[in-house]
Design an enzyme around this catalytic site. Structure first.
Site, PDB file in Angstrom:
ATOM      1  N   HIS A 180       0.929  -1.302   0.212  1.00 54.40           N
ATOM      2  CA  HIS A 180       0.205   0.118   0.037  1.00 54.40           C
ATOM      3  C   HIS A 180       0.751   1.272   0.128  1.00 54.40           C
ATOM      4  O   HIS A 180       1.957   1.113   0.465  1.00 54.40           O
ATOM      5  CB  HIS A 180      -0.986  -0.151   1.346  1.00 54.40           C
ATOM      6  CG  HIS A 180      -0.391   0.491   2.660  1.00 54.40           C
ATOM      7  ND1 HIS A 180      -0.234   1.778   2.922  1.00 54.40           N
ATOM      8  CD2 HIS A 180       0.008  -0.162   3.584  1.00 54.40           C
ATOM      9  CE1 HIS A 180       0.158   1.865   4.136  1.00 54.40           C
ATOM     10  NE2 HIS A 180       0.439   0.475   4.593  1.00 54.40           N
ATOM     11  N   CYS A 181       0.185   2.106  -0.525  1.00 55.99           N
ATOM     12  CA  CYS A 181       0.802   3.595  -0.669  1.00 55.99           C
ATOM     13  C   CYS A 181      -0.107   4.654   0.359  1.00 55.99           C
ATOM     14  O   CYS A 181      -0.742   4.421   1.169  1.00 55.99           O
ATOM     15  CB  CYS A 181       1.246   4.056  -1.651  1.00 55.99           C
ATOM     16  SG  CYS A 181      -0.049   4.126  -2.968  1.00 55.99           S
TER      17      CYS A 181
END
Length: 204
Positions: free
Chosen positions: A110-111
């Site tokens: 994830h970012c």
């Protein structure tokens, strides 16, 4: 907010992180998970999280990871910058090495929103899997939506997957076909055969 799932076991309402989806068996992607999402994430039995932002991980999130024995791998890649900066190839390569190591699975990537940085990493994974380029770019655009970036497409297209093979010193990840279910992990030490040096007899 994403799909809300009812847990049949205890009636708990489970909320996935934004833009959550499965990449492959035991590989997932999403936007930044909040505390309300960790109930859902616990059902995935994660071993690891790849975090692609430079900002420190929230303390409460770190506590949740620790309590669930989840390892955090952080690769600080800047998001939207002015002027735009190119995606750091070496950083993406390092993240990819973690991603293809099945000892880190199940794993979540994830970012901030799960679109651009996450999409680039997944796109590079697809190239390792020998997906045709048009399918790789189509998947990136689908997940990024209307905010897809031309420079991200160029990055994925130009990314040299041969660099991954050159940099995997102790792990070779061998794909059979496109899927990961028939994967085989071969462990190889840099020096496969190491002879133990025996004490030499000295002549008196």
């Amino acid at each position: 907010m994403g799909l809300i799932v009812d847990d049949d076991n205890d009636g708990e309402v489970l909320i996935p992180p934004p833009n959550f989806s499965m990449v492959e068996d035991e590989i997932y992607r999403s936007g930044f998970p909040e505390l309300e999402n960790f109930g859902f994430l616990s059902t995935l039995n994660l071993r690891s999280i790849i975090y692609l932002c430079p900002e420190p991980y929230p303390e409460d999130n770190l506590k949740s990871l620790a309590s669930n024995n989840i390892k955090l791998f952080q690769f600080g890649i800047e998001g939207k910058t002015d002027p735009p900066t190119p995606m750091p190839k070496d950083t993406v390569l390092s993240a990819l090495r973690v991603l293809v190591d099945v000892r880190n699975h199940p794993i979540l990537i994830h970012c901030k929103r799960g679109k651009h940085r996450t999409g680039c990493l997944v796109g590079c994974l697809r190239k390792v899997q020998n997906w045709c380029l048009s399918s790789v770019l189509e998947e990136y655009q689908k997940c990024a939506g209307l905010k897809w970036r031309q420079r991200d497409l160029r990055f994925i297209e130009d990314f040299d997957v041969l660099r991954l093979k050159q940099c995997l010193y102790s792990i070779i990840y061998q794909y059979n076909g496109y899927g990961l279910k028939r994967r085989k992990l071969l462990y190889q030490e840099e020096n496969v055969v190491q002879e133990q040096q025996k004490p030499q007899a000295t002549k008196g």
